[in-house]
Write an enzyme that holds these catalytic residues in place. Sequence first.
Site, PDB file in Angstrom:
ATOM      1  N   SER A  86      43.608  58.312  35.598  1.00  0.00           N
ATOM      2  CA  SER A  86      44.160  58.534  36.936  1.00  0.00           C
ATOM      3  C   SER A  86      43.612  57.446  37.863  1.00  0.00           C
ATOM      4  O   SER A  86      42.397  57.293  37.986  1.00  0.00           O
ATOM      5  CB  SER A  86      43.737  59.927  37.423  1.00  0.00           C
ATOM      6  N   LYS A 137      48.210  57.118  35.349  1.00  0.00           N
ATOM      7  CA  LYS A 137      48.734  57.937  36.459  1.00  0.00           C
ATOM      8  C   LYS A 137      48.346  57.237  37.747  1.00  0.00           C
ATOM      9  O   LYS A 137      47.161  56.953  37.982  1.00  0.00           O
ATOM     10  CB  LYS A 137      48.134  59.340  36.374  1.00  0.00           C
ATOM     11  N   LYS A 195      48.134  57.296  41.813  1.00  0.00           N
ATOM     12  CA  LYS A 195      48.179  58.120  43.015  1.00  0.00           C
ATOM     13  C   LYS A 195      49.131  57.450  44.012  1.00  0.00           C
ATOM     14  O   LYS A 195      49.074  56.221  44.195  1.00  0.00           O
ATOM     15  CB  LYS A 195      46.778  58.227  43.623  1.00  0.00           C
ATOM     16  N   ASP A 247      51.178  60.806  41.053  1.00  0.00           N
ATOM     17  CA  ASP A 247      50.641  62.046  41.631  1.00  0.00           C
ATOM     18  C   ASP A 247      50.560  61.893  43.144  1.00  0.00           C
ATOM     19  O   ASP A 247      49.871  60.997  43.647  1.00  0.00           O
ATOM     20  CB  ASP A 247      49.246  62.324  41.055  1.00  0.00           C
ATOM     21  N   GLU A 264      53.898  64.321  39.999  1.00  0.00           N
ATOM     22  CA  GLU A 264      53.025  65.485  40.146  1.00  0.00           C
ATOM     23  C   GLU A 264      52.930  65.877  41.627  1.00  0.00           C
ATOM     24  O   GLU A 264      52.635  65.040  42.484  1.00  0.00           O
ATOM     25  CB  GLU A 264      51.648  65.081  39.597  1.00  0.00           C
ATOM     26  N   ASP A 270      50.634  70.735  40.049  1.00  0.00           N
ATOM     27  CA  ASP A 270      49.174  70.785  39.910  1.00  0.00           C
ATOM     28  C   ASP A 270      48.668  71.868  40.878  1.00  0.00           C
ATOM     29  O   ASP A 270      48.472  73.031  40.491  1.00  0.00           O
ATOM     30  CB  ASP A 270      48.584  69.395  40.216  1.00  0.00           C
ATOM     31  N   LYS A 317      44.411  72.922  35.018  1.00  0.00           N
ATOM     32  CA  LYS A 317      43.024  72.563  35.347  1.00  0.00           C
ATOM     33  C   LYS A 317      42.184  73.834  35.302  1.00  0.00           C
ATOM     34  O   LYS A 317      42.463  74.793  36.031  1.00  0.00           O
ATOM     35  CB  LYS A 317      42.930  71.973  36.762  1.00  0.00           C
ATOM     36  N   GLY A 375      42.327  66.658  35.556  1.00  0.00           N
ATOM     37  CA  GLY A 375      40.898  66.397  35.675  1.00  0.00           C
ATOM     38  C   GLY A 375      40.454  66.451  37.125  1.00  0.00           C
ATOM     39  O   GLY A 375      41.258  66.364  38.050  1.00  0.00           O
TER      40      GLY A 375
HETATM   41  O1  OSB Z   1      45.233  65.704  41.789  1.00  0.00           O
HETATM   42  O2  OSB Z   1      44.763  65.427  39.747  1.00  0.00           O
HETATM   43  C1  OSB Z   1      44.411  65.434  40.935  1.00  0.00           C
HETATM   44  C2  OSB Z   1      40.762  64.296  41.157  1.00  0.00           C
HETATM   45  C3  OSB Z   1      40.295  65.101  42.163  1.00  0.00           C
HETATM   46  C4  OSB Z   1      41.170  65.964  42.777  1.00  0.00           C
HETATM   47  C5  OSB Z   1      42.517  66.028  42.382  1.00  0.00           C
HETATM   48  C6  OSB Z   1      42.977  65.222  41.355  1.00  0.00           C
HETATM   49  C7  OSB Z   1      42.093  64.325  40.750  1.00  0.00           C
HETATM   50  C8  OSB Z   1      42.482  63.381  39.723  1.00  0.00           C
HETATM   51  C9  OSB Z   1      41.376  62.879  38.829  1.00  0.00           C
HETATM   52  O3  OSB Z   1      43.605  62.910  39.606  1.00  0.00           O
HETATM   53  C10 OSB Z   1      41.685  62.906  37.387  1.00  0.00           C
HETATM   54  C11 OSB Z   1      40.460  62.629  36.557  1.00  0.00           C
HETATM   55  O4  OSB Z   1      39.525  63.461  36.528  1.00  0.00           O
HETATM   56  O5  OSB Z   1      40.411  61.575  35.925  1.00  0.00           O
HETATM   57 MG    MG Z   2      47.044  66.167  40.791  1.00  0.00          MG
END
Ligand code: OSB
Ligand code: MG
Length: 368
Positions: free
Chosen positions: A135, A161, A163, A189, A214, A239, A263, A291
């Site tokens: 991510s 992924k 953001k 995401d 996402e 999510d 999660k 994650g």
């Molecule tokens: O939206 O998936 C999410 C991390 C903190 C809070 C929300 C998210 C995330 C990540 C991190 O996308 C994913 C990872 O742990 O590698």
């Molecule tokens: Mg997410």
Amino acid sequence: MKINHIELLRFQLPLVRPFRTSFGTQNHRDVILVRVETDAAEGWGECVVGVDPFYNEEYTDAAYGVLVRWLIPMVFAHGPLAAEDFAGVVSNVVGNKGAKAAFEMALLDAQLRADGVSLTTYLGGTRTAVPVGVSIGITPTVDDLVAVSQGYVADGYARLKLKIEPGFDVEPVRRVREAVGDSVMLQVDANAAYTEADIDHLAQLDEFNLLLIEQPFEPDDLLTHATMAKRVSTPVCLDESIVSLGATRTALELAACSVVNVKVGRVGGLLASRDIHDLCAAHGVPVWCGGMLETGVGRAANVALASLPNFTLPGDISASARYFDRDITEPWVLQGSSLAVPTTPGLGVNVDEAFVASLGATRGLFRP
Ligand code: OSB
Ligand code: MG
């Protein structure tokens, strides 16, 4: 299990690079570990809640407080218990699922260590290695994003992924797709940064052959996700909206998503995660493991969970080096584009308590 005592460890662990999402920037993890000592074994769990209530309503000070003031006393008042009893024992506490998930994880780890059973075996895992992705946070420039993306592909990650947020979406995705080519799996995401008025704009992402988008909208706004799912070809994944088995059932019934991110810390634990996995499997809806920038403890839980059969998409379960200079367990190391699933009892990792102490961890001890 009879619990002799419980410890809460809390410390900060710096991230190797800032992680920026549409809701804020994280430079370190504020980690709470739960350690339970039973008459037969010890067990560890990680609280993956953020330091600020920006991803969801939980935050680490509150999670710590709810553990101390309610969850630990309720478990002590109940007396000997199995990990499977935990959710029922604390059911009067509403929400606070990240705190509950951490406690349940520690109980399961202790129980499975005592039984000599690995978490993957216990949960019904069918894979010995799980394909993983990475991510990637929002970067200062699109050139930075392209460079970071190419670096992760060079590391071996077969799925990225990105953001996104308003003003950082179509063009960054176009540039990364051009740079990494069509063979790399790509998804985005939004962490709830868009509104219904953005659907036509987001439809421009359809040309990049994304695995999924996402959580474009607010967690409780399932209907706008359903509208989006009808109007765009990119699969919609939820999510933040997936807070329970019931919420998952509603989302599937409304066709608000065709993919689900599971999660552990968002749904209240590994057992609820397995139930959501099973429900989605029965509906023919694929799931993947999300994650929360976990240390090696929470990562072990994620790897075991992702070994279940309906986790058919790569998880946000990257190698330790993607997050930390040094992990608090044995480091998780990429093997090709996968992580190996531990087969030793419980979570299958050991906490380096000396290293945790060197980070200045505070320890709270609780006895029945
Ligand atoms: O939206 O998936 C999410 C991390 C903190 C809070 C929300 C998210 C995330 C990540 C991190 O996308 C994913 C990872 O742990 O590698
Ligand atoms: Mg997410």
